[in-house]
Design a protein around this motif. Structure first.
Motif, PDB file in Angstrom:
ATOM      1  N   UNK A 124       0.831  -1.211   0.000  1.00 32.97           N
ATOM      2  CA  UNK A 124       0.000   0.000   0.000  1.00 32.97           C
ATOM      3  C   UNK A 124       0.865   1.260   0.000  1.00 32.97           C
ATOM      4  N   UNK A 125       1.966   1.225   0.733  1.00 31.64           N
ATOM      5  CA  UNK A 125       2.870   2.376   0.760  1.00 31.64           C
ATOM      6  C   UNK A 125       3.503   2.574  -0.627  1.00 31.64           C
ATOM      7  N   UNK A 126       3.970   1.508  -1.257  1.00 33.51           N
ATOM      8  CA  UNK A 126       4.567   1.600  -2.600  1.00 33.51           C
ATOM      9  C   UNK A 126       3.528   2.104  -3.604  1.00 33.51           C
ATOM     10  N   UNK A 127       2.327   1.546  -3.547  1.00 32.35           N
ATOM     11  CA  UNK A 127       1.254   1.961  -4.451  1.00 32.35           C
ATOM     12  C   UNK A 127       0.908   3.439  -4.240  1.00 32.35           C
ATOM     13  N   UNK A 128       0.766   3.848  -2.973  1.00 34.65           N
ATOM     14  CA  UNK A 128       0.438   5.250  -2.651  1.00 34.65           C
ATOM     15  C   UNK A 128       1.538   6.198  -3.106  1.00 34.65           C
TER      16      UNK A 128
END
Length: 126
Positions: free
Chosen positions: A7-11
């Motif tokens: 989720x952090x990478x995607x965000x």
């Protein structure tokens, strides 16, 4: 890797894409606005030039008419010159063309001198 890292990478990826898109929109928007401004300025200059050209042509036409009427009035006031009288006489085919000052015959109405044969000198005896 767990879900939080994904989720952090995607965000982060979405945020970087949005920042890049916003930066491109701002950068190229300025360039496009500058190009539009230059195009409008060129169009205004072209219209102004066309108006000035039209005005100059009208003024030239008016001045030519004034000059023609002034020349007509001037020619009506001044007596015709000898050259004008001769030209008028030649045009009319008048036979009463005045003699030339050097004693030669005047030119005929067509403007070309008549051809005359030369006298032949007597031959000397051999």
């Amino acid at each position: 890797m767990d879900t939080t890292q994904w989720l952090i990478i995607f965000g982060t990826t979405v945020a970087l894409c949005a920042a890049t898109g916003g930066g491109c929109h701002w950068w190229y928007g300025r360039k496009l606005q500058r190009a539009v401004t230059q195009l409008e300025k060129a169009d205004r200059a072209k219209e102004f030039s066309a108006q000035q050209t039209l005005q100059a042509r009208r003024q030239i036409e008016r001045l030519q008419k004034e000059l023609a009427s002034a020349l007509q009035r001037l020619s009506a006031l001044s007596p015709p010159s000898p050259v004008d009288r001769l030209a008028e006489a030649l045009r009319a085919g008048d036979a009463d063309v005045p003699e030339r000052s050097d004693g030669r015959r005047p030119l005929p109405a067509n403007g070309f001198a008549d051809t005359e044969p030369m006298a032949r000198p007597a031959r000397a005896a051999r």
